[in-house]
Scaffold this active site. Structure first.
Site, PDB file in Angstrom:
ATOM      1  N   ASP A   7       0.866  -1.162   0.000  1.00 33.35           N
ATOM      2  CA  ASP A   7       0.000   0.000   0.000  1.00 33.35           C
ATOM      3  C   ASP A   7       0.916   1.229   0.000  1.00 33.35           C
ATOM      4  O   ASP A   7       2.117   1.119   0.272  1.00 33.35           O
ATOM      5  CB  ASP A   7      -0.883  -0.020   1.252  1.00 33.35           C
ATOM      6  CG  ASP A   7      -1.751   1.205   1.391  1.00 33.35           C
ATOM      7  OD1 ASP A   7      -2.269   1.684   0.372  1.00 33.35           O
ATOM      8  OD2 ASP A   7      -1.903   1.689   2.528  1.00 33.35           O
ATOM      9  N   ASP A   9      -0.300   4.991   1.002  1.00 29.28           N
ATOM     10  CA  ASP A   9      -0.637   5.925   2.083  1.00 29.28           C
ATOM     11  C   ASP A   9      -0.651   5.220   3.429  1.00 29.28           C
ATOM     12  O   ASP A   9      -1.368   4.241   3.627  1.00 29.28           O
ATOM     13  CB  ASP A   9      -2.001   6.555   1.816  1.00 29.28           C
ATOM     14  CG  ASP A   9      -2.001   7.421   0.566  1.00 29.28           C
ATOM     15  OD1 ASP A   9      -1.263   8.410   0.542  1.00 29.28           O
ATOM     16  OD2 ASP A   9      -2.732   7.090  -0.387  1.00 29.28           O
TER      17      ASP A   9
END
Length: 212
Positions: A7, A9
């Protein structure tokens, strides 16, 4: 493990405080009303989903104009400096030396490309996916499944690295083994954290040996 999918963020970029600051101010400026659970709800949503949600909070603009305004403000912030999580560059380099890397992010493509270019991390990733480019954002598995497809690796042979509730649910639903690295300011819900294969305290603990 044949591949690792990150991922962006909250895992590689400490962007959640920036997203919250920018979107909270945008909502207030345009007549909306930020709720106590708004940030938690927004985490993991695709651009179209969070723009529609902010519109529902009373922002007096179309979702398209909301998305454009917020993204332009985020790009300006990143241009002044990308707030990388501690150990992000080293962790990506460690894993890239062992397996192909993918990225499955809820950020819009423009911000993903800006981060990867500004930080030099883009050279390490074989495949990147924005949830703008799939049917549904997190917690749906679409982004992770598309990353696995681009990598040419079965999802069950991938490890995903996530921090948020929706992200953990998304990667788990895709059939990947999920490593949770919770953000201290935005911890995931306990039921989402229970889906993790392993939970690590920081990126410094993320090594090929741990994942294998």
């Amino acid at each position: 493990m044949d591949a690792c999918v990150f991922d962006l963020d909250g895992v590689l970029v400490d962007s959640e405080p920036v997203w919250e600051e920018v979107r909270r101010a945008f909502v207030a400026e345009h007549g909306g009303h930020w709720q106590s659970d708004t940030q938690a709800r927004l985490m993991g949503m695709s651009t179209g989903e969070w723009a529609e949600y902010l519109h529902e909070l009373g922002v007096s603009l179309s979702p398209e104009r909301i998305a454009d305004g917020v993204i332009q403000q985020m790009k300006a912030r990143y241009h002044r400096g990308v707030p990388l999580m501690p150990g992000a560059v080293a962790a990506v380099a460690r894993l890239a030396g062992r397996v192909p890397l993918g990225l499955a992010s809820s950020s819009p493509r423009a911000l993903i490309d800006a981060v990867l270019a500004e930080t030099g991390l883009g050279a390490h990733f074989t495949a990147t996916v924005s949830t703008e480019e799939v049917a549904k954002g997190k917690p749906a598995p679409d982004g992770y499944l598309e990353a696995a497809r681009k990598l040419g690796v079965a999802p069950e042979r991938c490890v995903a690295v996530e921090d948020s509730s929706n992200g953990l649910r998304s990667a788990h639903a895709a059939g990947m083994r999920v490593v949770a690295i919770p953000h201290p300011a935005y911890p995931p819900a306990s039921d989402a954290l229970d889906l993790a294969w392993r939970t690590l305290p920081s990126l410094a603990a993320l090594t090929p040996d741990i994942l294998s």
